[in-house]
Every structure is written in C-alpha cells, then in structure tokens.
Design a protein around this motif. Structure first.
Motif, PDB file in Angstrom:
ATOM      1  N   GLN A  12       0.844  -1.193   0.000  1.00  0.00           N
ATOM      2  CA  GLN A  12       0.000   0.000   0.000  1.00  0.00           C
ATOM      3  C   GLN A  12       0.878   1.241   0.000  1.00  0.00           C
ATOM      4  O   GLN A  12       1.826   1.342   0.779  1.00  0.00           O
ATOM      5  N   LEU A  13       0.542   2.207  -0.856  1.00  0.00           N
ATOM      6  CA  LEU A  13       1.382   3.400  -0.961  1.00  0.00           C
ATOM      7  C   LEU A  13       0.582   4.580  -1.494  1.00  0.00           C
ATOM      8  O   LEU A  13      -0.453   4.396  -2.139  1.00  0.00           O
ATOM      9  N   PRO A  14       1.064   5.791  -1.237  1.00  0.00           N
ATOM     10  CA  PRO A  14       0.411   6.970  -1.810  1.00  0.00           C
ATOM     11  C   PRO A  14       0.839   7.146  -3.263  1.00  0.00           C
ATOM     12  O   PRO A  14       2.020   7.102  -3.583  1.00  0.00           O
ATOM     13  N   GLY A  15      -0.116   7.318  -4.150  1.00  0.00           N
ATOM     14  CA  GLY A  15       0.211   7.480  -5.562  1.00  0.00           C
ATOM     15  C   GLY A  15      -0.597   6.558  -6.437  1.00  0.00           C
ATOM     16  O   GLY A  15      -1.375   5.731  -5.959  1.00  0.00           O
ATOM     17  N   THR A  16      -0.420   6.689  -7.738  1.00  0.00           N
ATOM     18  CA  THR A  16      -1.158   5.876  -8.697  1.00  0.00           C
ATOM     19  C   THR A  16      -0.353   4.627  -9.057  1.00  0.00           C
ATOM     20  O   THR A  16       0.878   4.663  -9.138  1.00  0.00           O
ATOM     21  N   THR A  17      -1.061   3.533  -9.258  1.00  0.00           N
ATOM     22  CA  THR A  17      -0.418   2.267  -9.592  1.00  0.00           C
ATOM     23  C   THR A  17      -1.350   1.419 -10.427  1.00  0.00           C
ATOM     24  O   THR A  17      -2.578   1.518 -10.300  1.00  0.00           O
ATOM     25  N   ASP A  18      -0.767   0.579 -11.275  1.00  0.00           N
ATOM     26  CA  ASP A  18      -1.559  -0.389 -12.045  1.00  0.00           C
ATOM     27  C   ASP A  18      -1.519  -1.764 -11.395  1.00  0.00           C
ATOM     28  O   ASP A  18      -1.916  -2.753 -11.992  1.00  0.00           O
ATOM     29  N   GLY A  19      -1.037  -1.819 -10.169  1.00  0.00           N
ATOM     30  CA  GLY A  19      -0.924  -3.089  -9.463  1.00  0.00           C
ATOM     31  C   GLY A  19       0.442  -3.714  -9.576  1.00  0.00           C
ATOM     32  O   GLY A  19       0.808  -4.567  -8.760  1.00  0.00           O
ATOM     33  N   ARG A  20       1.197  -3.293 -10.566  1.00  0.00           N
ATOM     34  CA  ARG A  20       2.531  -3.843 -10.786  1.00  0.00           C
ATOM     35  C   ARG A  20       3.625  -2.790 -10.603  1.00  0.00           C
ATOM     36  O   ARG A  20       4.655  -3.056 -10.021  1.00  0.00           O
ATOM     37  N   SER A  21       3.375  -1.592 -11.110  1.00  0.00           N
ATOM     38  CA  SER A  21       4.354  -0.513 -11.021  1.00  0.00           C
ATOM     39  C   SER A  21       3.747   0.699 -10.337  1.00  0.00           C
ATOM     40  O   SER A  21       2.530   0.912 -10.396  1.00  0.00           O
ATOM     41  N   VAL A  22       4.603   1.492  -9.700  1.00  0.00           N
ATOM     42  CA  VAL A  22       4.178   2.791  -9.186  1.00  0.00           C
ATOM     43  C   VAL A  22       4.233   3.754 -10.368  1.00  0.00           C
ATOM     44  O   VAL A  22       5.311   4.103 -10.846  1.00  0.00           O
ATOM     45  N   LEU A  23       3.071   4.148 -10.866  1.00  0.00           N
ATOM     46  CA  LEU A  23       3.041   5.031 -12.030  1.00  0.00           C
ATOM     47  C   LEU A  23       3.541   6.420 -11.653  1.00  0.00           C
ATOM     48  O   LEU A  23       4.334   7.018 -12.360  1.00  0.00           O
ATOM     49  N   GLU A  24       3.045   6.912 -10.499  1.00  0.00           N
ATOM     50  CA  GLU A  24       3.502   8.215 -10.013  1.00  0.00           C
ATOM     51  C   GLU A  24       3.149   8.348  -8.544  1.00  0.00           C
ATOM     52  O   GLU A  24       2.017   8.089  -8.133  1.00  0.00           O
ATOM     53  N   SER A  25       4.128   8.736  -7.739  1.00  0.00           N
ATOM     54  CA  SER A  25       3.895   9.036  -6.337  1.00  0.00           C
ATOM     55  C   SER A  25       4.665  10.303  -5.995  1.00  0.00           C
ATOM     56  O   SER A  25       5.897  10.277  -5.899  1.00  0.00           O
ATOM     57  N   VAL A  26       3.929  11.387  -5.836  1.00  0.00           N
ATOM     58  CA  VAL A  26       4.562  12.664  -5.513  1.00  0.00           C
ATOM     59  C   VAL A  26       5.217  12.591  -4.140  1.00  0.00           C
ATOM     60  O   VAL A  26       6.344  13.060  -3.942  1.00  0.00           O
ATOM     61  N   GLN A  27       4.513  11.960  -3.187  1.00  0.00           N
ATOM     62  CA  GLN A  27       5.042  11.886  -1.823  1.00  0.00           C
ATOM     63  C   GLN A  27       6.335  11.089  -1.748  1.00  0.00           C
ATOM     64  O   GLN A  27       7.251  11.430  -1.003  1.00  0.00           O
ATOM     65  N   LEU A  28       6.410   9.992  -2.511  1.00  0.00           N
ATOM     66  CA  LEU A  28       7.601   9.138  -2.471  1.00  0.00           C
ATOM     67  C   LEU A  28       8.631   9.520  -3.530  1.00  0.00           C
ATOM     68  O   LEU A  28       9.719   8.941  -3.563  1.00  0.00           O
ATOM     69  N   LYS A  29       8.232  10.446  -4.411  1.00  0.00           N
ATOM     70  CA  LYS A  29       9.108  10.872  -5.512  1.00  0.00           C
ATOM     71  C   LYS A  29       9.494   9.671  -6.391  1.00  0.00           C
ATOM     72  O   LYS A  29      10.655   9.511  -6.791  1.00  0.00           O
ATOM     73  N   TRP A  30       8.510   8.834  -6.710  1.00  0.00           N
ATOM     74  CA  TRP A  30       8.688   7.676  -7.591  1.00  0.00           C
ATOM     75  C   TRP A  30       7.865   7.869  -8.860  1.00  0.00           C
ATOM     76  O   TRP A  30       6.756   8.404  -8.819  1.00  0.00           O
ATOM     77  N   GLU A  31       8.390   7.420  -9.952  1.00  0.00           N
ATOM     78  CA  GLU A  31       7.663   7.440 -11.213  1.00  0.00           C
ATOM     79  C   GLU A  31       8.091   6.231 -12.044  1.00  0.00           C
ATOM     80  O   GLU A  31       9.285   5.994 -12.242  1.00  0.00           O
ATOM     81  N   ASP A  32       7.095   5.447 -12.476  1.00  0.00           N
ATOM     82  CA  ASP A  32       7.338   4.237 -13.275  1.00  0.00           C
ATOM     83  C   ASP A  32       8.347   3.302 -12.599  1.00  0.00           C
ATOM     84  O   ASP A  32       9.334   2.866 -13.204  1.00  0.00           O
TER      85      ASP A  32
END
Length: 388
Positions: free
Chosen positions: A147-167
């Motif tokens: 579980q995480l803040p941000g958008t995901t397709d279930g496999r990858s973190v598409l974008e998480s501003v809080q975690l500074k992750w993308e794809d």
C-alpha cells in the motif's frame, strides 16, 4: 495455489472456479460450514464437494473442526479456515517509514513491525526489510499487498509525488525476493476496500473520500474497487471547485483546487502533518479558524454533490485524519450537500468506521488476488486489530 485467471472454459478452469466457490463458503461461515452445505450451496454432487474440500485441506487452506449438530443422521464435520500456515504480507509504505504486518488466513495478525528510513536510504531499507521477512517466513508467504500513496496499475508505481517515484516496477522487485505474488495498491483504494468489506453483502456504488495532507477518493461497486481504465479514478484533489476571489493557490500551481480548501493543512494550518496522532489532530481542530473549516466543508460538499449526482452512491464515506475533526465538521458537510430541488436525493455522508485499519484493505486485496475470496466482516475486523 488458486489462480484467479481462468482463461478458457476448460475442465481445469471449472475446477479452479469451484474450488474458489467452496473456499469462499468456508470463509463466509468458518466453524459451521460442512461438505454437505457446500454441495447444497453450489449444486455440486456430494462426491465433488468432498473432493474439493480434500484439495483445499491438502493445500492447507482449510481444516476440519468439530462435528456439527445432528440433523437426524450422521453428524457432519465442520470446516474452518486454516490459520496455521499461509500468511499475507502487508507493507504500508510512507515517505519516512514502512509498517509491516503478517496476517494469517483467518484475518488474525501474526507479526507487526516498523522500519524507519530517510529519503536517501529508503530503497535500501525497503529491500532489506522485505528480505528479512522472506528469510523469516520463507515457504509460508501466500501473497503480499503493498500500500502506498500514488497511482499504480498493481505492478508498477506510475507516479507518487510523496515518495518521488515514477514508473517504478516495485511488484517485480519484491517478488524476486519474496517468491510470492505482489500486488501494489493505492492507499485510498485500500481504505475503500476495507470499508466496503465491513458489510456482509455490500451493494451499489460507495464513494470514499480521504482527507489528510492531500485529498483522494475511490469508488467501490458491490464491494469491488472500480479503478477506471487508466488506474486514476479518484484523483479529485486538483479538480477546481472554488472560484474567483475565494480561490486559494494550490501546491500544484493552480488555484481553487479541492485540496487547496479541504486538505487538512488548508483547514487546520501549516502545523498539520499526516504523521500526527489522533489527539494532536483533535487539538489542532479545536484551535482552527472556523472560517477555514467552513470553506473546506463547502468545497468538499461541491465535489460530493457533483460525483453523487453522477453515481447515485448509497453513501459517501469520509476517511483519513479528517475523522478526527468531529461531528461539527461532518454536520457542515451534510448541510452543504442538501439538495432543495425536486427529483434529487440526499446522499448519506458519514465518517469511516473507526474499527478499520489502513492495512486491512491491502491484506484483503492481496487475499482476493491470490485466492479469489473475501474475508467476512468479522475476519476483516480481526485484520484491522493492529496498530497500523
């Protein structure tokens, strides 16, 4: 184990579907369900039901219990969920720490721990934490829900501003270590799943809105998440709902966004942080500017009315730290969502069930992905008993 992807209508896929049906019946009524009950509920023969039960027992998913009450003939043996072996791993990832829980198949918590980190060593700390769990519980992990803040397709973190992750292909990364399937889930989606699961037979649309440092939403239909084709349903925080001079600047660069008025930082002041505990939030709320709380309630009500008119939800649930704002804020929102026009219906608005923990939704999602079954409300409350 029990694949949820049946593919073509083959004999094997029919068998898997029947196994899931039988398993769900045991999950729904543990300790009272029997082989004969499964046969009656599914329309299968007694021999087929017994065969399904034997396979579920062999896979350590259910166990035999005591004998059921006599109905005049031979007393049947009851069936329960096997809580002694398989585990669901839950990781609730936050910017500065991850909460880790291991949940048995009956919903009871087996282990809980927290690992703190900095932005610089987050990836290393997460990998080490996952490796430690894999080493300690190897062979028992059925699935993991992350579980995480941000958008995901279930496999990858598409974008998480809080975690500074993308794809970021996080599921694949963790699967290599755990040797078990991993499902990524947005934190608000997880809250919505857990909330819907508190009903025995959830029906209709339910709108769940999380108010905290940001604003997010999720929609469930008959208890199942309705994520949308691009996995971005519920991203309502930056929809403009305040206009003209009343519109405040938002951190996204626009003005008048829902988040700029209804996020807790906007209503309670810059002192608010998602890391605050409940008493601290209540204290801030008691000192908050009433005008800012009114503005937030009005902005939220506008969004609720628009979405409610489109979906006709059975209810709107407000979750996250906003539940600590108390009845006064909730009453404000309810008043603002009233429709004076004919032909419209008042949508019930309430706070989230305080018995539901954030980790419960991720655990439920992982269980469903792995076995195609749901916990009943009592089991879900057991999964919510942790301090996560």
């Amino acid at each position: 184990m029990l694949s949820t992807d049946d593919g073509f209508d083959t004999q094997a896929s029919v068998r898997r579907a029947n196994l899931r049906r039988a398993l769900q019946l045991v999950f729904r009524n543990p300790g009272t369900q029997t082989r004969a009950g499964i046969a009656r509920a599914t329309g299968l023969t007694a021999a087929t039901a017994s065969s399904l039960v034997a396979e579920l027992i062999e896979n350590r998913l259910i166990i035999e219990g005591e004998q059921a009450a006599s109905t005049g003939g031979k007393r049947a043996t009851t069936l329960s969920v096997d809580a002694s072996h398989h585990l669901i791993l839950v990781l609730v990832i936050q910017p500065r720490h991850v909460d880790i829980a291991l949940v048995a198949l009956d919903g009871t918590e087996v282990d809980i721990r927290r690992v703190s980190y900095s932005v610089e060593n987050r990836d290393l700390a997460l990998d080490e934490a996952v490796s430690a769990v894999a080493e300690e519980f190897r062979g028992r992990l059925l699935a993991a829900g992350v579980q995480l803040p941000g958008t995901t397709d279930g496999r990858s973190v598409l974008e998480s501003v809080q975690l500074k992750w993308e794809d970021v292909p996080l599921a694949e990364r963790f699967e290599r270590v755990l040797g078990a399937p991993v499902l990524l889930i947005n934190d608000v989606d997880a809250e919505a799943i857990a909330e819907a699961g508190m009903e025995e037979s959830p029906s209709g649309y339910r709108l769940f809105i999380h108010l905290g440092g940001g604003v997010g939403a999720a929609v469930t239909l008959d208890g199942e998440l309705a994520p949308g084709p691009r996995d971005r349903a519920g991203e309502i925080g930056h929809v403009q709902v305040v206009f003209a001079e009343a519109a405040r600047a938002c951190r996204c660069g626009q003005r008048g966004c829902l988040e700029s008025a209804a996020a807790l930082g906007a209503m309670l002041g810059e002192e608010f942080s998602d890391a605050m505990d409940a008493p601290e939030i209540r204290e801030l709320a008691a000192q908050a500017d009433e005008e800012h709380l009114d503005e937030g309630a009005r902005a939220l009500a506008r969004a609720v009315k628009l979405i409610g008119a489109l979906l006709d939800p059975i209810e709107v649930v407000i979750g996250g730290p906003a539940t600590q704002l108390g009845p006064r804020f909730l009453d404000r929102v309810r008043r603002e969502t009233e429709y004076p026009a004919r032909g419209t219906a008042q949508v019930p608005v309430r706070y989230a069930d305080p018995r539901v923990s954030l980790a419960a939704g991720a655990a439920q999602a992982a269980l469903t992905a792995a076995l195609g079954v749901r916990w009943n409300p009592e089991q879900l409350r057991a999964a919510s008993a942790s301090s996560l």
